[in-house]
Write a protein that holds these residues in place. Structure first.
Motif, PDB file in Angstrom:
ATOM      1  N   TRP A 108       0.872  -1.173   0.000  1.00  0.00           N
ATOM      2  CA  TRP A 108       0.000   0.000   0.000  1.00  0.00           C
ATOM      3  C   TRP A 108       0.915   1.231   0.000  1.00  0.00           C
ATOM      4  O   TRP A 108       1.946   1.260   0.696  1.00  0.00           O
ATOM      5  N   TYR A 110       1.506   5.601   0.026  1.00  0.00           N
ATOM      6  CA  TYR A 110       0.982   6.873   0.528  1.00  0.00           C
ATOM      7  C   TYR A 110       1.803   8.028  -0.048  1.00  0.00           C
ATOM      8  O   TYR A 110       3.014   7.914  -0.244  1.00  0.00           O
ATOM      9  N   LEU A 116      -3.548   7.958   0.983  1.00  0.00           N
ATOM     10  CA  LEU A 116      -3.444   6.612   0.420  1.00  0.00           C
ATOM     11  C   LEU A 116      -3.667   6.718  -1.085  1.00  0.00           C
ATOM     12  O   LEU A 116      -4.730   7.148  -1.537  1.00  0.00           O
ATOM     13  N   SER A 118      -2.380   4.086  -3.459  1.00  0.00           N
ATOM     14  CA  SER A 118      -2.323   2.837  -4.204  1.00  0.00           C
ATOM     15  C   SER A 118      -2.553   1.649  -3.286  1.00  0.00           C
ATOM     16  O   SER A 118      -1.983   1.583  -2.192  1.00  0.00           O
ATOM     17  N   THR A 119      -3.389   0.704  -3.737  1.00  0.00           N
ATOM     18  CA  THR A 119      -3.678  -0.511  -2.959  1.00  0.00           C
ATOM     19  C   THR A 119      -3.612  -1.714  -3.902  1.00  0.00           C
ATOM     20  O   THR A 119      -4.646  -2.283  -4.279  1.00  0.00           O
ATOM     21  N   LYS A 135     -10.132   4.858  -0.261  1.00  0.00           N
ATOM     22  CA  LYS A 135      -8.792   5.418  -0.044  1.00  0.00           C
ATOM     23  C   LYS A 135      -8.842   6.796   0.607  1.00  0.00           C
ATOM     24  O   LYS A 135      -7.931   7.182   1.336  1.00  0.00           O
TER      25      LYS A 135
END
Length: 383
Positions: A108, A110, A116, A118-119, A135
């Motif tokens: 993940w 930041y 946040l 990207s996951t 997010k």
């Protein structure tokens, strides 16, 4: 554990200091962590610890993993150093982060502002989004912070008064120094590890009473009788001197002065304990900060940073100045460590104060006792 603090509140000619437990007992240390350090504006680090955009530094503050970060926009921010996914530590050592802050566990990511961004695979292989993962609500947990005199101040509880209100007295006293300051760099910082409770370092710094015996070199030209007490109950305390001697090199050159100072500072200097844990010094040609970071009831690390009016001061003179201050601060080590050992004497009752000389220290004790009792009252009401 409850301690009797009634005698701490007495006028200085009848008062006793904080009881032994406030220096050695882990339960009291945990209570003071909340009452004195988390519920106030406490010093965490220096802005100079993250001088360039992208610089990140992990800090352990009383057991809390914290990430100090200077964003691409130049703003210093403070976050919990934990990923919002499974609580993994994000940054293990100080470094520059060019792109995103990436969690090493599940990646993940930041932004430098804590968003946040990207996951990966959160919705399954190849699916980087999921309707249950918003997010916008899962950015890094930001800790309330403020930068003043290049000290990064934090309020862990999030409910202290606004910084400008809480520190109004200290800011007004040194309003003349509200101008750019430049860290001297690697030769203008050092740390001292001392085996004492952090409060003893505050108490010792607040008073000049010990100068003739502990700092004979300093006292030879800035004598005890040249000093005065500074007391602002509930805010700060310390000492000042009417005699400040500028450091010179072999050719008689000194550091440049801060511009626009009043005549007072031609010969004077002041040293403030800004509650709870920041010690500041101000002179016509340099200033410094000492940030006290507690590591348990009986160990403290003092982080010292020295600043100048310009960014082009002479390196040799800077190094000489740093060594001079380090020598002075090292002279105090046996005192604070000796007092720490003394707090294990079961019949010691907190000690007495010199009404003439110990006002700044008594001021600090009274502030601490008031905050501790207020914390206890709130805790009892919540039960």
């Amino acid at each position: 554990m409850r301690t009797d603090l009634s005698r701490v509140h007495q006028p200085i000619d009848r008062a006793s200091g904080l009881p032994n437990a406030h220096y050695v007992d882990p339960e009291i240390f945990a209570e003071e962590r909340e009452a004195l350090l988390f519920e106030t504006w406490a010093g965490l680090a220096a802005g100079a610890d993250v001088p360039e955009p992208g610089d990140a530094k992990p800090v352990d503050f009383l057991g809390v993993p914290i990430l100090l970060m200077r964003g691409k926009d130049g703003v210093v921010r403070v976050f919990q150093n934990t990923c919002r996914h499974r609580g993994m530590i994000l940054v293990e050592e100080a470094r520059k982060i060019e792109g995103a802050i990436r969690c090493p566990y599940h990646s993940w990511c930041y932004s430098h502002k804590g968003e946040l961004v990207s996951t990966p695979h959160v919705g399954g292989p190849g699916h980087n989004v999921h309707e249950a993962i918003d997010k916008s609500t899962l950015g890094l947990t930001e800790i309330r912070s403020h930068l003043w005199r290049d000290v990064v101040w934090i309020n862990m509880s999030g409910d202290a008064p606004a910084f400008e209100d809480a520190m109004a007295g200290a800011m007004a006293r040194w309003a003349e120094f509200e101008k750019p300051i430049f860290h001297g760099g690697a030769d203008s910082r050092f740390e001292l590890e001392v085996n004492c409770n952090w409060k003893l370092a505050v108490e010792n710094y607040a008073e000049s009473y010990h100068l003739p015996w502990v700092h004979p070199g300093l006292n030879s030209y800035s004598r005890l009788e040249d000093h005065y007490n500074i007391e602002a109950p509930g805010q700060f305390s310390g000492q000042g001197t009417l005699v400040y001697r500028q450091l010179k090199d072999h050719d008689g050159n000194t550091f440049p002065d801060f511009q626009g100072l009043s005549d007072k500072w031609d010969t004077a200097a002041e040293y403030l304990c800004v509650y709870p844990n920041v010690l500041l010094g101000a002179h016509r040609d340099h200033v410094y900060s000492i940030i006290l970071v507690p590591h348990g009831p009986e160990r403290t690390v003092e982080h010292v940073h020295i600043y100048y009016p310009t960014d082009d001061t002479d390196p040799a003179l800077r190094a000489k100045n740093t060594q001079q201050w380090k020598s002075v601060f090292v002279e105090d080590v046996f005192v604070v460590e000796g007092m720490q050992k003394g707090r294990h004497a079961p019949l010691f009752d907190g000690g007495r104060f010199s009404p003439a000389m110990d006002g700044p220290t008594h001021c600090f004790h009274a502030w601490a006792a008031e905050r501790i009792e207020g914390h206890r009252t709130k805790a009892m009401a919540a039960e």
